[in-house]
Design a protein around this motif. Structure first.
Motif, PDB file in Angstrom:
ATOM      1  N   MET A 124      17.680  52.176  36.239  1.00  0.00           N
ATOM      2  CA  MET A 124      18.688  51.317  35.526  1.00  0.00           C
ATOM      3  C   MET A 124      18.689  49.971  36.503  1.00  0.00           C
ATOM      4  SD  MET A 124      22.075  53.040  36.414  1.00  0.00           S
ATOM      5  CE  MET A 124      22.726  53.402  37.944  1.00  0.00           C
ATOM      6  N   ASN A 125      18.655  48.660  35.488  1.00  0.00           N
ATOM      7  CA  ASN A 125      18.680  47.580  36.297  1.00  0.00           C
ATOM      8  C   ASN A 125      20.016  47.187  37.181  1.00  0.00           C
ATOM      9  OD1 ASN A 125      17.439  44.703  37.066  1.00  0.00           O
ATOM     10  ND2 ASN A 125      19.083  44.346  35.569  1.00  0.00           N
ATOM     11  N   ASP A 178      27.767  49.840  27.604  1.00  0.00           N
ATOM     12  CA  ASP A 178      27.355  48.509  28.298  1.00  0.00           C
ATOM     13  C   ASP A 178      28.400  47.566  28.357  1.00  0.00           C
ATOM     14  OD1 ASP A 178      26.318  46.482  29.348  1.00  0.00           O
ATOM     15  OD2 ASP A 178      24.632  46.120  28.136  1.00  0.00           O
ATOM     16  N   PRO A 179      29.224  47.610  29.624  1.00  0.00           N
ATOM     17  CA  PRO A 179      30.588  47.011  29.723  1.00  0.00           C
ATOM     18  C   PRO A 179      30.462  45.421  30.219  1.00  0.00           C
ATOM     19  CG  PRO A 179      30.395  48.449  31.476  1.00  0.00           C
ATOM     20  CD  PRO A 179      29.273  48.715  30.505  1.00  0.00           C
ATOM     21  N   LEU A 253      12.327  48.848  36.109  1.00  0.00           N
ATOM     22  CA  LEU A 253      13.843  48.683  35.772  1.00  0.00           C
ATOM     23  C   LEU A 253      13.979  48.389  34.397  1.00  0.00           C
ATOM     24  CD1 LEU A 253      14.977  46.486  38.749  1.00  0.00           C
ATOM     25  CD2 LEU A 253      14.932  48.978  38.887  1.00  0.00           C
ATOM     26  N   ILE A 254      15.223  49.220  33.768  1.00  0.00           N
ATOM     27  CA  ILE A 254      15.300  48.893  32.281  1.00  0.00           C
ATOM     28  C   ILE A 254      16.621  48.481  32.146  1.00  0.00           C
ATOM     29  CG2 ILE A 254      16.202  51.252  32.143  1.00  0.00           C
ATOM     30  CD1 ILE A 254      14.979  51.314  29.458  1.00  0.00           C
ATOM     31  N   SER A 255      16.794  47.507  31.687  1.00  0.00           N
ATOM     32  CA  SER A 255      18.153  46.950  31.092  1.00  0.00           C
ATOM     33  C   SER A 255      18.258  46.738  29.528  1.00  0.00           C
ATOM     34  CB  SER A 255      18.287  45.582  31.332  1.00  0.00           C
ATOM     35  OG  SER A 255      17.262  44.552  31.072  1.00  0.00           O
ATOM     36  N   THR A 256      19.531  46.496  29.005  1.00  0.00           N
ATOM     37  CA  THR A 256      19.653  46.438  27.536  1.00  0.00           C
ATOM     38  C   THR A 256      18.949  45.530  26.809  1.00  0.00           C
ATOM     39  OG1 THR A 256      22.077  47.368  27.739  1.00  0.00           O
ATOM     40  CG2 THR A 256      21.709  46.175  25.732  1.00  0.00           C
ATOM     41  N   LYS A 261      14.110  43.799  23.705  1.00  0.00           N
ATOM     42  CA  LYS A 261      12.925  43.241  23.596  1.00  0.00           C
ATOM     43  C   LYS A 261      11.665  44.205  23.370  1.00  0.00           C
ATOM     44  CE  LYS A 261      12.436  40.109  26.456  1.00  0.00           C
ATOM     45  NZ  LYS A 261      12.526  39.106  27.570  1.00  0.00           N
ATOM     46  N   CYS A 262      11.598  45.422  23.912  1.00  0.00           N
ATOM     47  CA  CYS A 262      10.556  46.262  23.748  1.00  0.00           C
ATOM     48  C   CYS A 262      10.508  46.828  22.379  1.00  0.00           C
ATOM     49  CB  CYS A 262      10.621  47.535  24.818  1.00  0.00           C
ATOM     50  SG  CYS A 262       9.251  48.780  24.800  1.00  0.00           S
TER      51      CYS A 262
END
Length: 380
Positions: A124-125, A178-179, A253-256, A261-262
């Protein structure tokens, strides 16, 4: 370690272990404490099937050159996945005469392998993006569970998790995945840090992440979902080979935002509204409904009323699927929910039959024999 790895995903286990190399997959090694080797061999006899299933499903190789499972006494949790290694509780070891623990152990070990892909290899980012690796790993593991233990067992588990999440949000408060954009939430402690969230909240958080990931997969399609996962892993694998280019490691790293985008690049669909409704805010959609079967018109009259004033609820706007079990099979109907109170009319496909019993096809491709009372509608 040849793969760039975040510091929290690095672990070392030291002890007088007995070593067992998996006979079906020599890259996998299992460790246990003395005199427990027979239990270890029986417990891990299936393990190569898990990795093979994930590699086939994701159309990619296991991210590490080797994998180690270490069973220790007094572990902090049942499984603790780290890069290329998982520390497991000693109590997961099973005897061939005790079958009750077998499905539990297999699910946990399969979950640990899924977290090697999403959680260890792709991290996670930030804490606000923790729902992604947790949800993706559990979603991937759920497909193995469906293959190994059957679809009914998976559906029961999902229904159980859904009930726990709904009860928690309506009794305690909303769970926000995702806060990062949340300003004011009725919570005793801040949700933007893992150090200020309770263990109960974290457990519900993981279950909700899986449920929302399943909803997203239904929205874009299962095939497209696995194409998205394949692209994430491919980009991360290419980035991991660039040893001296730290800027390229951002694909590990993965973010919302990067996940959306993916999805957009693979499917061409914009899931921003979905994420805004189910990820950036908490709560559950609560409906109160009733229906009447109009025999003369052969239609089902449905009335739905949305209640978002109760604690832990939210106002929902979007598609809602209603499935009607008729005599000739199951028929899904999708409606758009826009207002607080909505009425629908659904025309039945089945004709009235004056017979006492009939075999009715269900949505699970099974047939059940039901007693009929001169009606076209079995249940809704």
């Amino acid at each position: 370690m040849s793969v760039p790895t975040a510091a929290p995903n690095i672990a070392v286990a030291v002890g007088p272990f007995e070593i067992f190399v998996d006979p079906n997959m020599h890259e996998v090694t299992h460790f246990c404490l003395p005199r427990l080797l027979p239990l270890l061999k029986h417990t891990t006899s299936f393990f190569h099937e898990v990795i093979e299933f994930y590699e086939e499903t994701l159309s990619t190789r296991f991210p590490y050159t080797c994998y180690k499972q270490v069973f220790v006494d007094m572990a902090y949790s049942d499984i603790a996945p780290y890069a290329s290694m998982t520390i497991c509780s000693l109590y997961l070891l099973t005897n061939k005469r005790v079958i009750d623990q077998t499905p539990v152990t297999r699910q946990l070990l399969a979950q640990a392998v899924a977290q090697q892909f999403f959680g260890c290899f792709i991290s996670m980012n930030s804490w606000c993006d923790a729902w992604l690796p947790k949800g993706l790993a559990t979603y991937l593991c759920s497909h193995y569970r469906s293959k190994s233990f059957g679809n009914n067992a998976l559906r029961y588990s999902i229904a159980k998790d859904m009930r726990e999440v709904c009860d928690h949000e309506q009794q305690v408060g909303p769970v926000v995945l995702d806060p990062s954009v949340v300003r004011d939430v009725a919570s005793y402690l801040p949700m933007k840090s893992p150090h200020t969230t309770s263990p109960i909240y974290s457990a519900i958080y993981e279950k909700k992440a899986h449920l929302i990931m399943r909803m997203l997969a239904l929205k874009i399609g299962t095939v497209f979902m696995f194409q998205v996962l394949n692209k994430l892993l491919t980009l991360a694998s290419n980035a991991s080979k660039m040893k001296f280019s730290a800027n390229a490691w951002s694909n590990m790293l993965i973010s919302t935002s990067s996940f959306l985008k993916c999805i957009s690049s693979v499917t061409g669909k914009d899931c921003g509204t979905f994420v805004e409704q189910w990820v950036h805010q908490g709560g559950v959609a609560r409906f109160v409904g009733s229906f009447v079967f109009n025999r003369k018109r052969n239609v089902v009259e449905i009335e739905l009323r949305q209640d978002w004033t109760a604690k832990g609820t939210m106002k929902y706007a979007g598609p809602l699927t209603i499935m009607i079990q008729e005599l000739d099979g199951t028929f899904p109907h999708t409606f758009m929910i826009e207002e607080n109170k909505t009425r629908f009319e659904i025309t039945c496909h089945s004709k009235s039959r004056r017979q006492k019993k009939k075999k009715i096809p269900l949505s699970t491709n099974e047939e059940v024999e039901m007693n009929l009372d001169d009606t076209e509608l079995a249940f809704l």
